[in-house]
Design an enzyme around this catalytic site. Structure first.
Site, short mmCIF file in Angstrom:
data_model
loop_
_atom_site.label_atom_id
_atom_site.label_comp_id
_atom_site.label_asym_id
_atom_site.label_seq_id
_atom_site.Cartn_x
_atom_site.Cartn_y
_atom_site.Cartn_z
CD GLU A 1 -3.06 1.45 0.20
OE1 GLU A 1 -2.40 1.64 -0.81
OE2 GLU A 1 -3.91 1.80 0.56
CG ASP A 2 -0.98 4.75 -1.51
OD1 ASP A 2 -1.59 4.25 -0.53
OD2 ASP A 2 -1.63 5.61 -2.34
CG ASP B 1 -4.56 8.72 6.60
OD1 ASP B 1 -4.14 9.53 7.55
OD2 ASP B 1 -5.49 9.56 6.10
CG PHE C 1 -3.45 15.47 1.34
CD1 PHE C 1 -4.40 14.27 1.76
CD2 PHE C 1 -3.08 15.42 0.00
CE1 PHE C 1 -4.82 13.55 0.89
CE2 PHE C 1 -3.68 14.52 -0.83
CZ PHE C 1 -4.79 13.61 -0.42
NE ARG D 1 -3.49 7.96 -9.25
CZ ARG D 1 -4.13 7.65 -8.02
NH1 ARG D 1 -3.30 7.17 -7.06
NH2 ARG D 1 -5.20 7.44 -7.93
P1 IMP Z 1 -6.76 4.97 5.44
O1 IMP Z 1 -7.77 4.08 5.06
O2 IMP Z 1 -7.46 6.20 6.00
O3 IMP Z 1 -5.60 4.36 6.05
O4 IMP Z 1 -6.26 5.56 3.93
C1 IMP Z 1 -5.45 5.02 3.16
C2 IMP Z 1 -5.67 5.59 1.71
O5 IMP Z 1 -5.99 6.91 1.85
C3 IMP Z 1 -4.36 5.32 0.98
O6 IMP Z 1 -4.32 4.50 0.30
C4 IMP Z 1 -4.41 6.66 0.10
O7 IMP Z 1 -5.14 6.43 -1.16
C5 IMP Z 1 -5.42 7.70 0.81
N1 IMP Z 1 -4.65 8.75 1.42
C6 IMP Z 1 -4.38 8.91 2.90
N2 IMP Z 1 -3.69 9.85 3.14
C7 IMP Z 1 -3.06 10.53 1.88
C8 IMP Z 1 -2.31 11.28 1.41
O8 IMP Z 1 -1.72 12.29 2.11
N3 IMP Z 1 -2.10 11.70 0.12
C9 IMP Z 1 -2.78 10.89 -0.67
N4 IMP Z 1 -3.56 9.90 -0.49
C10 IMP Z 1 -3.81 9.67 0.91
MG MG Z 2 -4.51 4.55 -2.01
#
Ligand code: IMP
Ligand code: MG
Length: 181
Positions: A106-107, A110, A159, A172
């Protein structure tokens, strides 16, 4: 930035050199962890589309094991910068995960909602092992008790875009990871 692609509202947080070095270290770590036999254990890298695509491509090339790819897609934030908390599976993996060494790639980790959902879903498919590799970790934002086994960088609550990460599908293709202000 990428040459003529001029975007003034971005500030570099992690340079392409820092990313390349850290991704190579993660690849070496994964190789060490799975290389039990001379040929190593085969692994399957499951990338979360689309954000993890670039990370997966670089990570895969720094892993010296028999590795295959698969991809999964979930509903994203769309044009918002924050999660709706609702996750929808848009595309499942193409192959069986049963009995395999799976690394979910995963990238960014969060709130943890996305990876908690995906980890639980894949765990239900009875893999031999299941690990998580996340390039970035915004630990202060966590809402679910989940951690990645392989983390590239812990970053502050900003962000970020670039190296696969988007804002409304843009940025991207930036080589560096930048804060979008
Ligand atoms: P989570 O479910 O809140 O952990 O979010 C994970 C997903 O939110 C990641 O796969 C990203 O697609 C998106 N995301 C969360 N923070 C960022 C950010 O700072 N930049 C871009 N995408 C983000
Ligand atoms: Mg993502």
């Amino acid at each position: 930035m990428n040459g003529a692609f001029h975007v003034p509202e971005l500030t570099v947080l992690l340079t392409r050199e820092q990313i390349a070095q850290r991704v190579a270290e993660l690849g070496a770590e994964i190789t060490r962890d799975f290389i039990a036999e001379p040929d190593g254990e085969p692994i399957v890298l499951v990338g979360v589309l689309k954000g993890a695509a670039i990370f997966l491509g670089d990570l895969a090339r720094s892993i010296s094991l028999d590795a295959t790819f698969d991809f999964i897609a979930v509903s994203s934030y769309g044009k918002q910068k924050q999660s709706s908390g609702e996750i929808k599976l848009l595309k499942d993996v193409d192959h069986t995960m049963e009995g395999r060494n799976v690394i979910l790639v995963e990238d960014i980790l969060d709130t943890g909602l996305t990876l908690t959902y995906l980890r639980n879903m894949l765990a239900g498919r009875h893999p031999r092992s299941l690990k998580i590799a996340a390039l970035l970790d915004k630990r202060s934002r966590r809402q679910q008790p989940i951690h990645a086994d392989y983390v590239g960088f812990e970053i502050p609550d900003e962000f970020v875009v670039g190296y696969g990460l988007d804002y409304a599908e843009r940025y991207r293709n930036l080589s560096d990871i930048c804060v979008l202000s």
